[in-house]
Design an enzyme around this catalytic site. Structure first.
Site, PDB file in Angstrom:
ATOM      1  CD  GLU A  37      -2.514   1.711   0.267  1.00 45.84           C
ATOM      2  OE1 GLU A  37      -2.306   2.844  -0.200  1.00 45.84           O
ATOM      3  OE2 GLU A  37      -3.352   0.902  -0.190  1.00 45.84           O
ATOM      4  CG  ASN A 120      -6.444   5.337   3.420  1.00 52.23           C
ATOM      5  OD1 ASN A 120      -7.204   6.169   3.844  1.00 52.23           O
ATOM      6  ND2 ASN A 120      -6.910   4.324   2.684  1.00 52.23           N
ATOM      7  CG  MET A 124     -11.461   4.516  -2.975  1.00 49.61           C
ATOM      8  SD  MET A 124     -11.615   6.192  -2.316  1.00 49.61           S
ATOM      9  CE  MET A 124     -13.389   6.393  -2.304  1.00 49.61           C
ATOM     10  CG  HIS A 427     -19.234   4.542  -8.266  1.00 51.55           C
ATOM     11  ND1 HIS A 427     -20.599   4.746  -8.131  1.00 51.55           N
ATOM     12  CD2 HIS A 427     -18.748   4.453  -7.002  1.00 51.55           C
ATOM     13  CE1 HIS A 427     -20.913   4.781  -6.844  1.00 51.55           C
ATOM     14  NE2 HIS A 427     -19.809   4.606  -6.141  1.00 51.55           N
ATOM     15  CG  ASN A 461     -15.025  -0.120  -8.873  1.00 54.48           C
ATOM     16  OD1 ASN A 461     -15.425  -1.165  -8.382  1.00 54.48           O
ATOM     17  ND2 ASN A 461     -15.136   1.048  -8.243  1.00 54.48           N
ATOM     18  CB  THR A 473     -17.995  -1.629  -3.747  1.00 53.26           C
ATOM     19  OG1 THR A 473     -17.587  -0.272  -3.899  1.00 53.26           O
ATOM     20  CG2 THR A 473     -17.007  -2.344  -2.846  1.00 53.26           C
TER      21      THR A 473
END
Length: 497
Positions: A37, A120, A124, A427, A461, A473
């Site tokens: 990450e 982070n 999301m 999205h 996505n 999602t």
């Protein structure tokens, strides 16, 4: 976890990357899994949802830490900008979304793509709305058997912790849905009736607890590092490969030049629809469709006024069908002290009509190898233009929004029906889309394995190849389960051999 050999490296810690980890662990218990990450760990609980923090100032400070290279606090909307939005004009606050903003026109009110990306631990999953509605049949991948996809959606609901009716006793919402159902339910199957919005939440005495990737990962968050580890503030600069096989990943700390190599049996690129194609491009993996077919649904916003003695708490949903192309979300909202207009005496009700956009290979993400972003990867730009069909559907969506407002009560006086900049839904899809065959119009197969590779997968996505209007999602997590099962199956076979 040592840096010798990892069975599975997952680049990105959002919902789909976490779903890959959880399903692989379920089906291949011995697998050593490393998650990478680029952003920091912002909460003590791995991947927890920020909306569970009651203190708004504390929450806002943490959100700034999740903005990647841009950690400038967002400037609040001014009264002048609010009045411009109410009147249906363009307000500059739409250019101040925290995080990544990309526009491709000198006139921001025209063909603006408003993109954002979280950086982070949890991706999301720390910020999403938790909406988990099921896609309509017309939105589903046509080359995946219907029963297989339906079963995958059920698994995804379990991973995310979907609650189909978080506020079952909300009589105000129930009465409103009955009024809407009288108009919209005829001709629909019962699963597509007007209904509560399914949310990934757990109700409790103090309200809803919102699910992040802590719920998706489940017990994995407590595994020893030798089995599962998340490397925060670590960017993947390159996927390394020889021929058709990935051999590992090249990692670095953002802002630093030094890199190190981690050997891997399988790599899953699960960034987002903007950054997954970016990493593949940086790695020299550039299929014809990479970054193309960028798609999102427009959001038509409508404020309604409802008269009821009991405040509404629940969010409601009008699902799309083959004949009704929109997803409609209806939710309670509130005014600040400066925003309630004269004559507005009822409850404010917010509405978003998600309006699908035409697929266009020229709507795309592009990369500049001469410029580097905060992770040290080629800088991103967006090419976007709406079609004439998009404009016509937006007009129809506006009419639909006003019709729904009349059923609820009335369109709120002093509030225009507005179209938010495309990308505002967060999205975006299609940039690493799956396909039935390797014909240049897709990046991966139905199991999300990149064409031409044995052990490289994409997730998020961006793999969705269809036109959609539904929060994606749940859909993208369902698609991730196919690839995860394949990776686990092949991993077990290699171990047995």
């Amino acid at each position: 976890m040592s840096e010798d050999f990892i069975d599975v490296v997952i680049v990105g810690s959002g919902p789909t990357g976490s779903a890959y980890a959880r399903i692989i662990r379920r089906d291949w218990p011995e697998a050593r899994i490393l998650m990478v990450e680029a952003g920091p760990q912002i909460l003590p609980q791995t991947g927890a949802h920020l909306d569970n923090i009651a203190d708004l100032k504390e929450r806002a400070a943490l959100e700034v830490q999740a903005q990647g290279g841009d950690r400038t606090p967002r400037i609040p909307m001014s009264k002048e900008e609010w009045e411009a939005r109410r009147a249906g004009g363009f307000d500059a606050s739409q250019l101040r979304r925290s995080g990544l903003f990309i526009a491709n026109e000198s006139d921001p009110a025209e063909n603006l793509f408003a993109g954002f990306s979280a950086a982070n631990v949890g991706g999301m999953g720390t910020k999403w709305s938790t909406g988990t509605p099921t896609p309509s049949q017309v939105e589903r991948v046509p080359f995946i058997p219907a029963d297989e996809l339906a079963a995958a959606i059920t698994v995804a609901e379990g991973l995310l912790g979907t609650n189909k009716n978080p506020h079952p006793d909300d009589q105000t919402a129930i009465a409103m849905r009955e009024k809407l159902g009288a108009v919209f339910n005829p001709g629909r199957s019962s699963d597509r009736f007007v209904q509560p919005m399914p949310l990934a939440v757990t109700p409790g005495p103090n309200g809803l607890r919102y699910h992040g990737t802590d719920v998706v990962l489940g017990p994995m968050v407590d595994e020893p590092a030798e089995s599962f580890q998340i490397l925060a503030e670590t960017a993947c600069r390159r996927v390394v490969y020889e021929g058709s096989r990935v051999t590992g990943v090249e990692l670095a700390h953002p802002g630093q030049d030094d890199t190190w190599f981690v050997a891997a049996g399988t790599v899953i690129v699960a960034c987002d629809a903007l950054h997954s194609p970016q990493l593949l491009h940086a790695s020299g993996i550039r299929p014809q469709a990479l970054g193309r077919y960028l798609n999102d649904h427009f959001i038509i916003s409508q404020m309604a006024e409802m008269h009821s003695d009991v405040p509404m708490q629940a969010m409601s949903w009008i699902p799309p069908t083959n004949d009704f192309p929109f997803t409609v979300t209806i939710h309670p909202t509130s005014f600040t002290s400066i925003t309630r207009p004269d004559g507005f005496t009822g409850q404010p009700v917010g509405m978003g009509v998600f309006c699908p956009a035409d697929l266009n290979p020229d709507n795309r993400v592009t990369f500049d190898d001469s410029k580097r972003d905060w992770m040290g990867l080629p800088a991103i730009s967006i090419q976007w233009r709406e079609s004439e069909g998009d404009k016509a559907r937006q007009d129809y969506a506006k009419q639909t929004a006003r019709k729904i407002a009349e059923i609820i009560g009335r369109p709120a006086p002093g509030f225009a029906t507005i179209v938010q900049p495309v990308g505002s839904s967060l999205h975006y899809q299609g940039t690493v889309r799956m396909g039935e065959k390797d014909d240049g119009t897709s990046v991966c197969d139905r199991n999300s394995r990149v064409w031409g590779f044995d052990n490289l997968y994409v997730a998020g996505n961006g793999v969705i190849p269809t036109v959609t209007a539904t929060n994606p999602t749940l859909y993208s997590v369902a698609l991730a389960t196919f690839g995860a099962r394949q990776i686990a199956r092949e991993g077990r076979q290699r171990q047995a051999a």
